[in-house]
Design a protein around this motif. Structure first.
Motif, PDB file in Angstrom:
ATOM      1  N   VAL A 202     -13.608  18.032 -49.120  1.00 32.47           N
ATOM      2  CA  VAL A 202     -13.272  16.960 -50.055  1.00 32.47           C
ATOM      3  C   VAL A 202     -13.606  15.620 -49.406  1.00 32.47           C
ATOM      4  O   VAL A 202     -13.232  15.356 -48.267  1.00 32.47           O
ATOM      5  CB  VAL A 202     -11.773  17.017 -50.440  1.00 32.47           C
ATOM      6  CG1 VAL A 202     -11.394  15.844 -51.330  1.00 32.47           C
ATOM      7  CG2 VAL A 202     -11.459  18.342 -51.133  1.00 32.47           C
ATOM      8  N   ARG A 203     -14.325  14.801 -50.155  1.00 37.97           N
ATOM      9  CA  ARG A 203     -14.778  13.507 -49.654  1.00 37.97           C
ATOM     10  C   ARG A 203     -13.643  12.480 -49.671  1.00 37.97           C
ATOM     11  O   ARG A 203     -12.873  12.408 -50.622  1.00 37.97           O
ATOM     12  CB  ARG A 203     -15.922  13.017 -50.533  1.00 37.97           C
ATOM     13  CG  ARG A 203     -16.560  11.735 -50.071  1.00 37.97           C
ATOM     14  CD  ARG A 203     -17.463  11.134 -51.124  1.00 37.97           C
ATOM     15  NE  ARG A 203     -18.371  12.069 -51.746  1.00 37.97           N
ATOM     16  CZ  ARG A 203     -19.692  11.980 -51.672  1.00 37.97           C
ATOM     17  NH1 ARG A 203     -20.257  10.993 -51.028  1.00 37.97           N
ATOM     18  NH2 ARG A 203     -20.441  12.852 -52.290  1.00 37.97           N
ATOM     19  N   LEU A 204     -13.561  11.683 -48.609  1.00 40.72           N
ATOM     20  CA  LEU A 204     -12.626  10.563 -48.556  1.00 40.72           C
ATOM     21  C   LEU A 204     -13.150   9.428 -49.420  1.00 40.72           C
ATOM     22  O   LEU A 204     -14.363   9.293 -49.616  1.00 40.72           O
ATOM     23  CB  LEU A 204     -12.495  10.049 -47.114  1.00 40.72           C
ATOM     24  CG  LEU A 204     -11.956  11.015 -46.063  1.00 40.72           C
ATOM     25  CD1 LEU A 204     -12.127  10.415 -44.672  1.00 40.72           C
ATOM     26  CD2 LEU A 204     -10.507  11.350 -46.343  1.00 40.72           C
ATOM     27  N   ASP A 205     -12.242   8.581 -49.898  1.00 43.58           N
ATOM     28  CA  ASP A 205     -12.652   7.357 -50.583  1.00 43.58           C
ATOM     29  C   ASP A 205     -12.928   6.254 -49.563  1.00 43.58           C
ATOM     30  O   ASP A 205     -13.864   5.470 -49.722  1.00 43.58           O
ATOM     31  CB  ASP A 205     -11.555   6.894 -51.544  1.00 43.58           C
ATOM     32  CG  ASP A 205     -11.340   7.904 -52.661  1.00 43.58           C
ATOM     33  OD1 ASP A 205     -12.304   8.173 -53.396  1.00 43.58           O
ATOM     34  OD2 ASP A 205     -10.221   8.438 -52.770  1.00 43.58           O
ATOM     35  N   GLN A 206     -12.083   6.222 -48.518  1.00 42.07           N
ATOM     36  CA  GLN A 206     -12.228   5.220 -47.469  1.00 42.07           C
ATOM     37  C   GLN A 206     -11.786   5.821 -46.139  1.00 42.07           C
ATOM     38  O   GLN A 206     -11.059   6.814 -46.116  1.00 42.07           O
ATOM     39  CB  GLN A 206     -11.354   3.993 -47.757  1.00 42.07           C
ATOM     40  CG  GLN A 206     -11.801   3.189 -48.959  1.00 42.07           C
ATOM     41  CD  GLN A 206     -10.910   1.982 -49.171  1.00 42.07           C
ATOM     42  OE1 GLN A 206      -9.713   2.113 -49.377  1.00 42.07           O
ATOM     43  NE2 GLN A 206     -11.506   0.794 -49.110  1.00 42.07           N
ATOM     44  N   CYS A 207     -12.211   5.188 -45.059  1.00 37.84           N
ATOM     45  CA  CYS A 207     -11.708   5.533 -43.729  1.00 37.84           C
ATOM     46  C   CYS A 207     -11.418   4.232 -42.990  1.00 37.84           C
ATOM     47  O   CYS A 207     -12.259   3.328 -42.961  1.00 37.84           O
ATOM     48  CB  CYS A 207     -12.699   6.381 -42.944  1.00 37.84           C
ATOM     49  SG  CYS A 207     -12.003   6.975 -41.381  1.00 37.84           S
ATOM     50  N   LEU A 208     -10.206   4.158 -42.439  1.00 43.30           N
ATOM     51  CA  LEU A 208      -9.826   2.994 -41.646  1.00 43.30           C
ATOM     52  C   LEU A 208     -10.036   3.311 -40.181  1.00 43.30           C
ATOM     53  O   LEU A 208      -9.638   4.369 -39.700  1.00 43.30           O
ATOM     54  CB  LEU A 208      -8.349   2.659 -41.860  1.00 43.30           C
ATOM     55  CG  LEU A 208      -7.841   2.539 -43.297  1.00 43.30           C
ATOM     56  CD1 LEU A 208      -6.363   2.170 -43.297  1.00 43.30           C
ATOM     57  CD2 LEU A 208      -8.647   1.533 -44.076  1.00 43.30           C
TER      58      LEU A 208
ATOM     59  N   LEU B 289      -6.089  18.362 -51.210  1.00 46.89           N
ATOM     60  CA  LEU B 289      -6.787  17.290 -51.911  1.00 46.89           C
ATOM     61  C   LEU B 289      -7.649  17.790 -53.069  1.00 46.89           C
ATOM     62  O   LEU B 289      -7.889  17.048 -54.023  1.00 46.89           O
ATOM     63  CB  LEU B 289      -7.642  16.490 -50.937  1.00 46.89           C
ATOM     64  CG  LEU B 289      -6.855  15.712 -49.882  1.00 46.89           C
ATOM     65  CD1 LEU B 289      -7.787  15.148 -48.825  1.00 46.89           C
ATOM     66  CD2 LEU B 289      -6.019  14.609 -50.524  1.00 46.89           C
ATOM     67  N   SER B 290      -8.104  19.034 -53.011  1.00 45.60           N
ATOM     68  CA  SER B 290      -8.960  19.541 -54.083  1.00 45.60           C
ATOM     69  C   SER B 290      -8.180  19.718 -55.381  1.00 45.60           C
ATOM     70  O   SER B 290      -8.763  19.742 -56.452  1.00 45.60           O
ATOM     71  CB  SER B 290      -9.617  20.859 -53.678  1.00 45.60           C
ATOM     72  OG  SER B 290      -8.642  21.885 -53.599  1.00 45.60           O
ATOM     73  N   GLY B 291      -6.861  19.789 -55.292  1.00 43.54           N
ATOM     74  CA  GLY B 291      -6.066  20.033 -56.483  1.00 43.54           C
ATOM     75  C   GLY B 291      -5.451  18.812 -57.120  1.00 43.54           C
ATOM     76  O   GLY B 291      -4.718  18.939 -58.095  1.00 43.54           O
ATOM     77  N   ILE B 292      -5.716  17.622 -56.594  1.00 44.49           N
ATOM     78  CA  ILE B 292      -5.066  16.425 -57.141  1.00 44.49           C
ATOM     79  C   ILE B 292      -6.049  15.266 -57.279  1.00 44.49           C
ATOM     80  O   ILE B 292      -7.067  15.214 -56.594  1.00 44.49           O
ATOM     81  CB  ILE B 292      -3.863  15.980 -56.274  1.00 44.49           C
ATOM     82  CG1 ILE B 292      -4.315  15.578 -54.856  1.00 44.49           C
ATOM     83  CG2 ILE B 292      -2.801  17.058 -56.211  1.00 44.49           C
ATOM     84  CD1 ILE B 292      -3.211  14.958 -54.009  1.00 44.49           C
ATOM     85  N   GLN B 293      -5.698  14.349 -58.189  1.00 43.14           N
ATOM     86  CA  GLN B 293      -6.438  13.092 -58.316  1.00 43.14           C
ATOM     87  C   GLN B 293      -5.656  12.049 -57.528  1.00 43.14           C
ATOM     88  O   GLN B 293      -4.530  11.725 -57.890  1.00 43.14           O
ATOM     89  CB  GLN B 293      -6.533  12.671 -59.787  1.00 43.14           C
ATOM     90  CG  GLN B 293      -7.456  13.517 -60.606  1.00 43.14           C
ATOM     91  CD  GLN B 293      -8.916  13.310 -60.226  1.00 43.14           C
ATOM     92  OE1 GLN B 293      -9.284  12.355 -59.543  1.00 43.14           O
ATOM     93  NE2 GLN B 293      -9.757  14.218 -60.653  1.00 43.14           N
ATOM     94  N   THR B 294      -6.223  11.559 -56.454  1.00 43.99           N
ATOM     95  CA  THR B 294      -5.535  10.598 -55.603  1.00 43.99           C
ATOM     96  C   THR B 294      -6.559   9.800 -54.818  1.00 43.99           C
ATOM     97  O   THR B 294      -7.705  10.211 -54.697  1.00 43.99           O
ATOM     98  CB  THR B 294      -4.571  11.335 -54.636  1.00 43.99           C
ATOM     99  OG1 THR B 294      -3.763  10.382 -53.954  1.00 43.99           O
ATOM    100  CG2 THR B 294      -5.313  12.178 -53.617  1.00 43.99           C
TER     101      THR B 294
ATOM    102  N   VAL C 157      -3.216   9.301 -50.369  1.00 46.77           N
ATOM    103  CA  VAL C 157      -3.004  10.229 -49.258  1.00 46.77           C
ATOM    104  C   VAL C 157      -3.691   9.672 -48.024  1.00 46.77           C
ATOM    105  O   VAL C 157      -4.888   9.344 -48.053  1.00 46.77           O
ATOM    106  CB  VAL C 157      -3.558  11.637 -49.573  1.00 46.77           C
ATOM    107  CG1 VAL C 157      -3.377  12.571 -48.379  1.00 46.77           C
ATOM    108  CG2 VAL C 157      -2.885  12.220 -50.809  1.00 46.77           C
ATOM    109  N   ILE C 158      -2.919   9.545 -46.935  1.00 45.96           N
ATOM    110  CA  ILE C 158      -3.466   9.134 -45.643  1.00 45.96           C
ATOM    111  C   ILE C 158      -3.793  10.421 -44.896  1.00 45.96           C
ATOM    112  O   ILE C 158      -2.913  11.236 -44.613  1.00 45.96           O
ATOM    113  CB  ILE C 158      -2.462   8.262 -44.858  1.00 45.96           C
ATOM    114  CG1 ILE C 158      -1.993   7.071 -45.719  1.00 45.96           C
ATOM    115  CG2 ILE C 158      -3.071   7.807 -43.536  1.00 45.96           C
ATOM    116  CD1 ILE C 158      -3.100   6.176 -46.231  1.00 45.96           C
ATOM    117  N   VAL C 159      -5.076  10.607 -44.605  1.00 51.06           N
ATOM    118  CA  VAL C 159      -5.600  11.891 -44.144  1.00 51.06           C
ATOM    119  C   VAL C 159      -5.944  11.844 -42.652  1.00 51.06           C
ATOM    120  O   VAL C 159      -6.653  10.934 -42.205  1.00 51.06           O
ATOM    121  CB  VAL C 159      -6.875  12.256 -44.946  1.00 51.06           C
ATOM    122  CG1 VAL C 159      -7.381  13.644 -44.584  1.00 51.06           C
ATOM    123  CG2 VAL C 159      -6.617  12.164 -46.450  1.00 51.06           C
ATOM    124  N   PRO C 160      -5.491  12.841 -41.882  1.00 52.47           N
ATOM    125  CA  PRO C 160      -5.879  12.904 -40.473  1.00 52.47           C
ATOM    126  C   PRO C 160      -7.315  13.394 -40.348  1.00 52.47           C
ATOM    127  O   PRO C 160      -7.830  14.097 -41.220  1.00 52.47           O
ATOM    128  CB  PRO C 160      -4.899  13.930 -39.889  1.00 52.47           C
ATOM    129  CG  PRO C 160      -4.600  14.840 -41.033  1.00 52.47           C
ATOM    130  CD  PRO C 160      -4.629  13.961 -42.268  1.00 52.47           C
TER     131      PRO C 160
END
Length: 189
Positions: free
Chosen positions: A172-178, A145-150, A120-123
């Motif tokens: 919900v914490r991001l895994d990465q930020c570009l 995002l709280s309801g899925i594993q992604t 998921v690309i998150v704004p």
């Protein structure tokens, strides 16, 4: 600083960017995106840019994905502002998009995707060193995002880490930020 204060400070900076600068920074974001490992990604959810908010031009990423990863399914959101929930629709091209009451592009007739989404690309407006983000405050993405594993990847035109004082249990914490010049992987050490 609390999220409302961060929004008040950061949004005017982003809105002050010229269209040319937004495009240039969006092209740099695309270059960062190209470095991501998409080998396991079958379906990718990506937001469409809100032009009035000077959000990153995610159509650059969509066009690149369609050209270089044609088998990958691209899913875009449609927001229900009464429930603060989103439905996820296959991207079927610019001709299927329409502006909603908030001047946000959304799919008009595209089919709903109900399966898994691997990325998921998150704004966001801003982010901190732990991968928490400041959005517009409606909670659409945190609920989704709280309801899925992604894998959760934020996109930011500005390369500025903030301190968020009021992170809560629903965030919900991001895994990465570009950002245009860097890829942050969280939590930062």
């Amino acid at each position: 600083m609390d999220k409302a204060s961060i929004r008040k400070r950061i949004l005017p900076i982003r809105k002050g960017l010229s269209p040319e600068v937004v495009q240039e920074l969006s092209e740099k974001l695309l270059n960062q995106f190209k470095q991501l490992d998409l080998a396991e990604v079958k379906t990718l959810h990506i937001f469409l840019p809100i032009k009035s908010q000077n959000e990153p031009n995610t159509f650059l990423i969509i066009d690149w994905l369609k050209k270089y990863h044609p088998a990958l399914k691209i899913v875009i959101p449609r927001a229900d502002f009464e429930t603060s929930l989103m439905t996820h629709h296959y991207f079927e091209g610019m001709e299927d998009l329409e502006l909603n009451a908030y001047q946000i592009l959304e799919p008009a007739k595209a089919k709903i995707h109900s399966g898994e989404i691997e990325m998921v690309i998150v704004p966001l407006i801003a982010f901190d060193k732990n991968g928490y983000r400041v959005g517009y405050g409606k909670g659409f993405y945190d609920r989704f995002l709280s309801g899925i594993q992604t894998k959760k990847i934020g996109l930011s035109l500005l390369d500025e880490l903030v301190e968020i004082d009021n992170v809560n249990e629903h965030d919900v914490r991001l895994d990465q930020c570009l950002t245009p010049d860097k890829v942050y992987t969280f939590p930062l050490s």
